[in-house]
Design a protein around this motif. Structure first.
Motif, PDB file in Angstrom:
ATOM      1  N   THR A 113      21.200 -69.598 -40.588  1.00  0.00           N
ATOM      2  CA  THR A 113      22.513 -69.776 -39.955  1.00  0.00           C
ATOM      3  C   THR A 113      22.384 -69.799 -38.435  1.00  0.00           C
ATOM      4  N   THR A 114      21.570 -68.896 -37.914  1.00  0.00           N
ATOM      5  CA  THR A 114      21.360 -68.823 -36.465  1.00  0.00           C
ATOM      6  C   THR A 114      20.725 -70.109 -35.942  1.00  0.00           C
ATOM      7  N   LYS A 115      19.730 -70.623 -36.679  1.00  0.00           N
ATOM      8  CA  LYS A 115      19.073 -71.871 -36.261  1.00  0.00           C
ATOM      9  C   LYS A 115      20.072 -73.028 -36.272  1.00  0.00           C
ATOM     10  N   ILE A 116      20.856 -73.112 -37.342  1.00  0.00           N
ATOM     11  CA  ILE A 116      21.822 -74.212 -37.462  1.00  0.00           C
ATOM     12  C   ILE A 116      22.871 -74.113 -36.354  1.00  0.00           C
ATOM     13  N   ALA A 117      23.332 -72.903 -36.064  1.00  0.00           N
ATOM     14  CA  ALA A 117      24.341 -72.712 -35.008  1.00  0.00           C
ATOM     15  C   ALA A 117      23.831 -73.270 -33.680  1.00  0.00           C
ATOM     16  N   LYS A 118      22.577 -72.986 -33.368  1.00  0.00           N
ATOM     17  CA  LYS A 118      22.015 -73.435 -32.087  1.00  0.00           C
ATOM     18  C   LYS A 118      21.875 -74.957 -32.055  1.00  0.00           C
ATOM     19  N   VAL A 119      21.408 -75.538 -33.167  1.00  0.00           N
ATOM     20  CA  VAL A 119      21.298 -77.004 -33.234  1.00  0.00           C
ATOM     21  C   VAL A 119      22.688 -77.634 -33.126  1.00  0.00           C
ATOM     22  N   MET A 120      23.674 -77.044 -33.804  1.00  0.00           N
ATOM     23  CA  MET A 120      25.047 -77.569 -33.724  1.00  0.00           C
ATOM     24  C   MET A 120      25.538 -77.568 -32.288  1.00  0.00           C
ATOM     25  N   LYS A 121      25.274 -76.487 -31.570  1.00  0.00           N
ATOM     26  CA  LYS A 121      25.759 -76.395 -30.178  1.00  0.00           C
ATOM     27  C   LYS A 121      25.131 -77.482 -29.308  1.00  0.00           C
ATOM     28  N   GLU A 122      23.821 -77.686 -29.495  1.00  0.00           N
ATOM     29  CA  GLU A 122      23.139 -78.737 -28.714  1.00  0.00           C
ATOM     30  C   GLU A 122      23.651 -80.124 -29.092  1.00  0.00           C
ATOM     31  N   THR A 123      23.940 -80.316 -30.380  1.00  0.00           N
ATOM     32  CA  THR A 123      24.246 -81.655 -30.880  1.00  0.00           C
ATOM     33  C   THR A 123      25.712 -82.025 -30.690  1.00  0.00           C
ATOM     34  N   ILE A 124      26.598 -81.070 -30.979  1.00  0.00           N
ATOM     35  CA  ILE A 124      28.040 -81.375 -30.947  1.00  0.00           C
ATOM     36  C   ILE A 124      28.621 -81.110 -29.557  1.00  0.00           C
ATOM     37  N   GLY A 125      28.124 -80.069 -28.912  1.00  0.00           N
ATOM     38  CA  GLY A 125      28.584 -79.784 -27.561  1.00  0.00           C
ATOM     39  C   GLY A 125      29.940 -79.114 -27.480  1.00  0.00           C
ATOM     40  N   PHE A 126      30.260 -78.246 -28.432  1.00  0.00           N
ATOM     41  CA  PHE A 126      31.499 -77.443 -28.346  1.00  0.00           C
ATOM     42  C   PHE A 126      31.290 -76.300 -27.360  1.00  0.00           C
ATOM     43  N   GLU A 127      32.378 -75.572 -27.117  1.00  0.00           N
ATOM     44  CA  GLU A 127      32.264 -74.481 -26.138  1.00  0.00           C
ATOM     45  C   GLU A 127      31.731 -73.190 -26.775  1.00  0.00           C
TER      46      GLU A 127
END
Ligand code: 5GP
Ligand code: ZN
Length: 137
Positions: free
Chosen positions: A65-79
């Motif tokens: 979950t932690t890995k996916i969260a970080k990839v999501m932040k880099e990829t989607i660019g939410f706040e």
């Protein structure tokens, strides 16, 4: 579990927008998301909730979950992001197959993850602290 919608998704009987899977876990986009990019991470085995999952499985699931969260932040660019995990119907769990919600947050979005705060006395807090600290090993 025959009537579990996530088991059906995992078996491929119902389609899903899968963003990651391995032997043990699957991550999909929520079909009715709180926000764009709302991801659900779940074990492939039917485990109902936190009271049923073993700590080692939960640990591996949270590492993922932690890995996916970080990839999501880099990829989607939410706040920001809420990570939510409901356990049982009274707590808002509608699908009784363990899953973690990763919910992207944007300034002024419509998502609400909140509760009304209780006014407790110091004594009430201390009673609960004693009860729990004695039981937690
Ligand atoms: P819970 O309320 O149990 O914490 O979360 C269940 C989540 O599953 C909800 O956010 C809901 O939108 C999502 N959901 C329900 N049915 C489906 C489905 O068929 N496919 C997908 N991808 N998500 C679903
Ligand atoms: Zn299931």
């Amino acid at each position: 579990m025959d009537d579990c919608i996530f088991c059906k998704i995992i078996k491929g009987e119902i389609p899903s927008a899968t963003v990651y899977e391995d032997d043990e876990f699957k991550a999909i986009l929520d079909r009715f998301p709180a926000n764009q990019g709302h991801v659900l991470v779940m074990p492939k085995k039917h485990i109902q909730n936190v009271f049923e999952i073993d700590p080692e499985t939960a640990g591996r699931l949270y590492t993922l979950t932690t890995k996916i969260a970080k990839v999501m932040k880099e990829t989607i660019g939410f706040e920001n992001m809420n990570i939510v995990q409901n356990n049982g119907p009274v707590a808002g769990q509608t699908v009784q197959h363990f899953h973690v919600h990763l919910i992207p947050r944007y300034e002024n979005d419509t998502v609400s993850v909140t509760w009304k705060q209780l006014e407790l006395t110091d004594e009430q807090i201390e009673d609960m602290r004693k009860k729990l600290s004695k039981a937690i090993i």
